[in-house]
Write a protein that holds these residues in place. Structure first.
Motif, mmCIF file in Angstrom:
data_model
loop_
_atom_site.group_PDB
_atom_site.id
_atom_site.type_symbol
_atom_site.label_atom_id
_atom_site.label_comp_id
_atom_site.label_asym_id
_atom_site.label_seq_id
_atom_site.Cartn_x
_atom_site.Cartn_y
_atom_site.Cartn_z
ATOM 1 N N GLU A 74 22.532 -38.566 -16.427
ATOM 2 C CA GLU A 74 21.122 -38.491 -16.067
ATOM 3 C C GLU A 74 20.856 -37.367 -15.071
ATOM 4 O O GLU A 74 19.899 -36.601 -15.213
ATOM 5 C CB GLU A 74 20.670 -39.830 -15.473
ATOM 6 C CG GLU A 74 20.534 -40.946 -16.503
ATOM 7 C CD GLU A 74 20.303 -42.305 -15.857
ATOM 8 O OE1 GLU A 74 20.186 -42.356 -14.609
ATOM 9 O OE2 GLU A 74 20.247 -43.309 -16.588
ATOM 10 N N GLU A 75 21.712 -37.278 -14.056
ATOM 11 C CA GLU A 75 21.475 -36.293 -12.999
ATOM 12 C C GLU A 75 21.782 -34.869 -13.449
ATOM 13 O O GLU A 75 21.033 -33.939 -13.129
ATOM 14 C CB GLU A 75 22.316 -36.643 -11.768
ATOM 15 C CG GLU A 75 21.939 -37.955 -11.095
ATOM 16 C CD GLU A 75 20.517 -37.954 -10.571
ATOM 17 O OE1 GLU A 75 20.083 -36.920 -10.031
ATOM 18 O OE2 GLU A 75 19.842 -38.991 -10.708
ATOM 19 N N LYS A 76 22.875 -34.681 -14.177
ATOM 20 C CA LYS A 76 23.330 -33.335 -14.502
ATOM 21 C C LYS A 76 22.774 -32.789 -15.816
ATOM 22 O O LYS A 76 22.695 -31.571 -15.994
ATOM 23 C CB LYS A 76 24.861 -33.303 -14.565
ATOM 24 C CG LYS A 76 25.533 -33.489 -13.211
ATOM 25 C CD LYS A 76 27.019 -33.210 -13.311
ATOM 26 C CE LYS A 76 27.671 -33.133 -11.950
ATOM 27 N NZ LYS A 76 29.095 -32.730 -12.025
ATOM 28 N N ILE A 77 22.406 -33.679 -16.741
ATOM 29 C CA ILE A 77 21.990 -33.220 -18.063
ATOM 30 C C ILE A 77 20.542 -33.595 -18.360
ATOM 31 O O ILE A 77 19.716 -32.721 -18.644
ATOM 32 C CB ILE A 77 22.929 -33.784 -19.150
ATOM 33 C CG1 ILE A 77 24.354 -33.290 -18.911
ATOM 34 C CG2 ILE A 77 22.449 -33.357 -20.545
ATOM 35 C CD1 ILE A 77 25.374 -33.845 -19.877
ATOM 36 N N ALA A 78 20.219 -34.884 -18.299
ATOM 37 C CA ALA A 78 18.877 -35.315 -18.683
ATOM 38 C C ALA A 78 17.798 -34.697 -17.794
ATOM 39 O O ALA A 78 16.709 -34.355 -18.276
ATOM 40 C CB ALA A 78 18.791 -36.838 -18.651
ATOM 41 N N LYS A 79 18.073 -34.536 -16.516
ATOM 42 C CA LYS A 79 17.064 -33.982 -15.609
ATOM 43 C C LYS A 79 16.718 -32.535 -15.920
ATOM 44 O O LYS A 79 15.678 -32.038 -15.473
ATOM 45 C CB LYS A 79 17.523 -34.123 -14.148
ATOM 46 C CG LYS A 79 17.254 -35.499 -13.559
ATOM 47 C CD LYS A 79 17.461 -35.527 -12.058
ATOM 48 C CE LYS A 79 17.018 -36.864 -11.474
ATOM 49 N NZ LYS A 79 17.214 -36.898 -10.004
ATOM 50 N N ARG A 80 17.553 -31.867 -16.695
ATOM 51 C CA ARG A 80 17.227 -30.487 -17.060
ATOM 52 C C ARG A 80 16.013 -30.432 -17.970
ATOM 53 O O ARG A 80 15.393 -29.377 -18.122
ATOM 54 C CB ARG A 80 18.432 -29.822 -17.734
ATOM 55 C CG ARG A 80 19.643 -29.728 -16.819
ATOM 56 C CD ARG A 80 20.694 -28.784 -17.365
ATOM 57 N NE ARG A 80 21.176 -29.188 -18.678
ATOM 58 C CZ ARG A 80 21.959 -28.438 -19.448
ATOM 59 N NH1 ARG A 80 22.327 -27.232 -19.033
ATOM 60 N NH2 ARG A 80 22.379 -28.872 -20.608
ATOM 61 N N THR B 32 15.654 -32.104 -10.090
ATOM 62 C CA THR B 32 16.975 -31.601 -9.703
ATOM 63 C C THR B 32 17.893 -32.788 -9.441
ATOM 64 O O THR B 32 17.433 -33.883 -9.101
ATOM 65 C CB THR B 32 16.899 -30.734 -8.430
ATOM 66 O OG1 THR B 32 16.327 -31.511 -7.371
ATOM 67 C CG2 THR B 32 16.069 -29.483 -8.674
ATOM 68 N N PRO B 33 19.201 -32.584 -9.588
ATOM 69 C CA PRO B 33 20.132 -33.690 -9.336
ATOM 70 C C PRO B 33 20.017 -34.215 -7.909
ATOM 71 O O PRO B 33 19.835 -33.451 -6.959
ATOM 72 C CB PRO B 33 21.507 -33.058 -9.592
ATOM 73 C CG PRO B 33 21.224 -31.907 -10.503
ATOM 74 C CD PRO B 33 19.884 -31.384 -10.092
ATOM 75 N N ASP B 34 20.114 -35.517 -7.772
ATOM 76 C CA ASP B 34 20.049 -36.164 -6.462
ATOM 77 C C ASP B 34 21.461 -36.218 -5.879
ATOM 78 O O ASP B 34 22.329 -36.916 -6.415
ATOM 79 C CB ASP B 34 19.488 -37.583 -6.632
ATOM 80 C CG ASP B 34 19.282 -38.306 -5.309
ATOM 81 O OD1 ASP B 34 19.998 -37.992 -4.340
ATOM 82 O OD2 ASP B 34 18.427 -39.195 -5.257
ATOM 83 N N PRO B 35 21.740 -35.498 -4.793
ATOM 84 C CA PRO B 35 23.094 -35.474 -4.234
ATOM 85 C C PRO B 35 23.613 -36.854 -3.868
ATOM 86 O O PRO B 35 24.819 -37.126 -4.000
ATOM 87 C CB PRO B 35 22.945 -34.596 -2.990
ATOM 88 C CG PRO B 35 21.746 -33.750 -3.257
ATOM 89 C CD PRO B 35 20.814 -34.617 -4.047
ATOM 90 N N ALA B 36 22.751 -37.750 -3.411
ATOM 91 C CA ALA B 36 23.197 -39.087 -3.023
ATOM 92 C C ALA B 36 23.693 -39.863 -4.242
ATOM 93 O O ALA B 36 24.697 -40.582 -4.164
ATOM 94 C CB ALA B 36 22.059 -39.844 -2.338
ATOM 95 N N VAL B 37 23.000 -39.722 -5.357
ATOM 96 C CA VAL B 37 23.423 -40.403 -6.585
ATOM 97 C C VAL B 37 24.745 -39.826 -7.070
ATOM 98 O O VAL B 37 25.648 -40.570 -7.483
ATOM 99 C CB VAL B 37 22.331 -40.282 -7.669
ATOM 100 C CG1 VAL B 37 22.833 -40.853 -8.997
ATOM 101 C CG2 VAL B 37 21.065 -41.004 -7.238
ATOM 102 N N LEU B 38 24.879 -38.511 -7.021
ATOM 103 C CA LEU B 38 26.129 -37.873 -7.445
ATOM 104 C C LEU B 38 27.293 -38.330 -6.588
ATOM 105 O O LEU B 38 28.384 -38.628 -7.101
ATOM 106 C CB LEU B 38 25.985 -36.352 -7.381
ATOM 107 C CG LEU B 38 24.980 -35.710 -8.339
ATOM 108 C CD1 LEU B 38 24.921 -34.204 -8.101
ATOM 109 C CD2 LEU B 38 25.337 -36.000 -9.786
ATOM 110 N N ARG B 39 27.088 -38.414 -5.275
ATOM 111 C CA ARG B 39 28.165 -38.855 -4.381
ATOM 112 C C ARG B 39 28.569 -40.304 -4.673
ATOM 113 O O ARG B 39 29.766 -40.633 -4.711
ATOM 114 C CB ARG B 39 27.735 -38.719 -2.914
ATOM 115 C CG ARG B 39 27.739 -37.301 -2.384
ATOM 116 C CD ARG B 39 27.643 -37.283 -0.864
ATOM 117 N NE ARG B 39 26.429 -37.927 -0.380
ATOM 118 C CZ ARG B 39 25.275 -37.281 -0.189
ATOM 119 N NH1 ARG B 39 25.185 -35.985 -0.445
ATOM 120 N NH2 ARG B 39 24.213 -37.924 0.266
#
Length: 225
Positions: free
Chosen positions: A115-121, A127-134
């Motif tokens: 969702e963060e790296k692909i769908a949000k494009r 933009t990707p949420d750093p907190a979700v990625l972490r």
């Protein structure tokens, strides 16, 4: 020829592709981005999830569990066993780990990173949420510790023989590896196991996958990584 509605980095779709490749079943592939919820997808599956398999009878089989069973029922080679163990207890352990991967790993790691790296494009201004990625990567490290523990005493994920559990986990890890989210230095046992699966002919088409404007991580397609 059967056909599969899929997205290249969707791990559920990748699992079906691996199963079919292992069984020598060619597939026509139709790519779709499920998060866009296009009408053509919703007509086939109102849940807007993948994969969707069309058999030679041209009947859509929708969803990962139905599709797994359809492939196993229709396409298991007569000359070889399928990916479901014959022993009931071995089969129960296989399903436990398949569920772990398709539900727990997906819900805690894979779907967030996609969702963060692909769908949000495809979302204007997103933009990707750093907190979700972490959080997703921290969860992934915990999963890898568990897989390392299992594979330290087993040849394959669910026991002495390769099974659907191995393909399910490999499908997810291949997606995460494409996006560069796995630190293989912290997952030695899992890396060695994945290397054996990655070397199988069934994996070749997955290793050739490419997403527009998102090249794979270094070593993604390497058999010795």
């Amino acid at each position: 020829m059967p056909s599969l509605v899929h997205y290249p980095l969707d791990p559920a779709s990748r699992l079906i592709r691996l199963m079919c490749a292992e069984y020598g079943v060619p597939l026509d592939l139709e790519e779709i981005r499920p998060w866009l919820r296009e009408e053509a997808l919703l007509e086939l599956n109102p849940a807007a999830t993948l994969p969707i398999l069309f058999t030679d009878a041209d009947v859509p089989i929708v969803g990962i569990m139905a599709t797994i069973h359809a492939v196993e029922d229709f396409y298991t080679p007569d000359v070889a066993g399928g990916l479901f163990p014959l022993d009931p207890l071995d089969r129960a352990e296989m399903w436990r780990l398949v569920e772990w991967t398709l539900v727990k790993l997906n819900d805690e790691v894979t779907r967030y990173l996609i969702e963060e790296k692909i769908a949000k494009r495809d979302q204007r201004g997103a933009t990707p949420d750093p907190a979700v990625l972490r959080a997703a990567k921290a969860n992934l490290n915990e999963h890898l510790l568990y897989f390392n523990w299992l594979l330290a005493s087993r040849k394959w994920l669910a026991g002495p023989d390769m099974s659907l559990a191995d393909f399910a986990l490999a499908a997810h890890l291949s997606t995460l590896d494409y996006m560069g989210d796995i630190d293989w230095g912290k997952a030695v046992e899992t890396r060695d196991w994945y290397s054996r699966l990655k070397s199988r002919p069934a994996f070749r088409t997955l290793l050739n996958d490419r997403v527009v404007a998102m090249p794979p991580s270094r070593g993604y397609a390497d058999l010795d990584f």
